[in-house]
Enzyme design. Sequence first.
Site, PDB file in Angstrom:
ATOM      1  N   CYS A 311       0.825  -1.224   0.000  1.00 31.78           N
ATOM      2  CA  CYS A 311       0.000   0.000   0.000  1.00 31.78           C
ATOM      3  C   CYS A 311       0.852   1.264   0.000  1.00 31.78           C
ATOM      4  O   CYS A 311       1.429   1.608  -1.015  1.00 31.78           O
ATOM      5  CB  CYS A 311      -0.997  -0.048   1.152  1.00 31.78           C
ATOM      6  SG  CYS A 311      -2.274  -1.286   0.883  1.00 31.78           S
ATOM      7  N   HIS A 395      -3.928  -5.269   0.409  1.00 31.36           N
ATOM      8  CA  HIS A 395      -3.549  -5.947   1.644  1.00 31.36           C
ATOM      9  C   HIS A 395      -3.608  -7.468   1.468  1.00 31.36           C
ATOM     10  O   HIS A 395      -4.686  -8.023   1.292  1.00 31.36           O
ATOM     11  CB  HIS A 395      -4.470  -5.529   2.793  1.00 31.36           C
ATOM     12  CG  HIS A 395      -4.189  -4.162   3.311  1.00 31.36           C
ATOM     13  ND1 HIS A 395      -3.348  -3.937   4.372  1.00 31.36           N
ATOM     14  CD2 HIS A 395      -4.614  -2.942   2.895  1.00 31.36           C
ATOM     15  CE1 HIS A 395      -3.273  -2.633   4.607  1.00 31.36           C
ATOM     16  NE2 HIS A 395      -4.024  -2.019   3.718  1.00 31.36           N
ATOM     17  N   GLU A 397      -2.827  -9.615   3.862  1.00 26.67           N
ATOM     18  CA  GLU A 397      -2.854 -10.282   5.170  1.00 26.67           C
ATOM     19  C   GLU A 397      -4.236 -10.707   5.625  1.00 26.67           C
ATOM     20  O   GLU A 397      -4.393 -11.283   6.704  1.00 26.67           O
ATOM     21  CB  GLU A 397      -2.231  -9.379   6.244  1.00 26.67           C
ATOM     22  CG  GLU A 397      -3.105  -8.248   6.733  1.00 26.67           C
ATOM     23  CD  GLU A 397      -3.137  -7.048   5.816  1.00 26.67           C
ATOM     24  OE1 GLU A 397      -3.867  -6.085   6.112  1.00 26.67           O
ATOM     25  OE2 GLU A 397      -2.432  -7.058   4.784  1.00 26.67           O
TER      26      GLU A 397
END
Length: 423
Positions: A311, A395, A397
């Site tokens: 990001c 993202h 995760e």
Amino acid sequence: MATNAMYLSVINRPLVANPNSLRVRSFTVRCSTGSVSTGASVAAPWKLADARLVLEDGSVWKAKSFGASGTQVGEVVFNTSLTGYQEILTDPSYAGQFVLMTNPHIGNTGVNIDDEESIKCFLAGLIIRSLSISTSNYRCTESLSDYLLKRNIMGIYDVDTRAITRRLREDGSLIGVLSTEESKTDEELLEMSRTWDIVGVDLISNVSCKQPYEWVEKTGSEWDFNSNRRHEETFHVVAYDFGIKHNILRRLASYGCKITVVPSTWPAAETLKMKPDGVLFSNGPGDPSAVPYAVETVKEIIGKVPIFGICMGHQLLGQALGGKTYKMKFGHHGGNHPVRNLRNGSVEISAQNHNYAVDPESLPSGVEVTHVNLNDGSCAGLAFPQRKLMSLQYHPEASPGPHDSDLVFDHFVELMRKEKQHS
């Protein structure tokens, strides 16, 4: 003394003139919310509108408040995630922003300590359609309203979030002011929204850690996945905290990394003295052009060790390589954005949260665009094999969000392994 009164009368009426015919019983009910004797008014049994959202375009939206009270200014963005509101509340990348949830029901599962993505809430406020009056989840320890109140975060509900979302999609992200203060006029709040700006403001400094620390926590066994791809070898990763989420660190640790987290202003020379196997540049809030010191740090580390940017880290890498970033119309915020991996043709459903993007046309030769957002064609990933770096604009995760992109942590580990073998 004021009391509620109800009058009930029951009358038997024949259906026809013949008195021996079938009869029907009819009811007449009269209710009063005032005093039977004095006519004094009684407070309504439901909450009335006591808050306003005033946008810089001049529109005023009346709503009901929950959480903290007062007046707060921020940039309004919408998030299309169906769940995961606690992870969103604690994502530092939302600093300076009001998050409008397009999913109408929020608060159903309450909150719990395990779903925190940082040490506090950094967003300016929460805007929702319907606030759940009860919670239903075995992990719940607190209601959303009490949670926000303790953290001094403003929230509003019973507002037309669909209409506001349409406005943001048409006009782009707008600055707004949330207020529960009756003493402030709409004109005063409008002036506040028009004199405040988020562009060019360093938001990273306020969300980053102040001192280096070691991170050791892995993904909990009940939430772990891809466990069959763990490696015996340990790699030391220095993670720059531009507003890093805890689950990024957990996933790195689960892939066998020893992690040292450092502040956003940590000198590149100090990082290289640690002789890390790799460096992670994390997610974070705001405008990458507002943090030239971070760009300089990235420049000094590029080519020295393997690098992974997520990001904000992706955007800083783009600028450090000589490219440009730009502010998007309303950004990407949600857990359901499709991204195409141009290397293998696969499509990942991704979690995203950013208002800025890298202009791929501005990048130098040798830099490869590896991922593209299928909603608008924007750059979603980069690689520069000669300089040992990779990055994603979203993202991986999965907190909140799908697991499609989790294997990118394995790719980073492989990048570090190859460099270690080569050296």
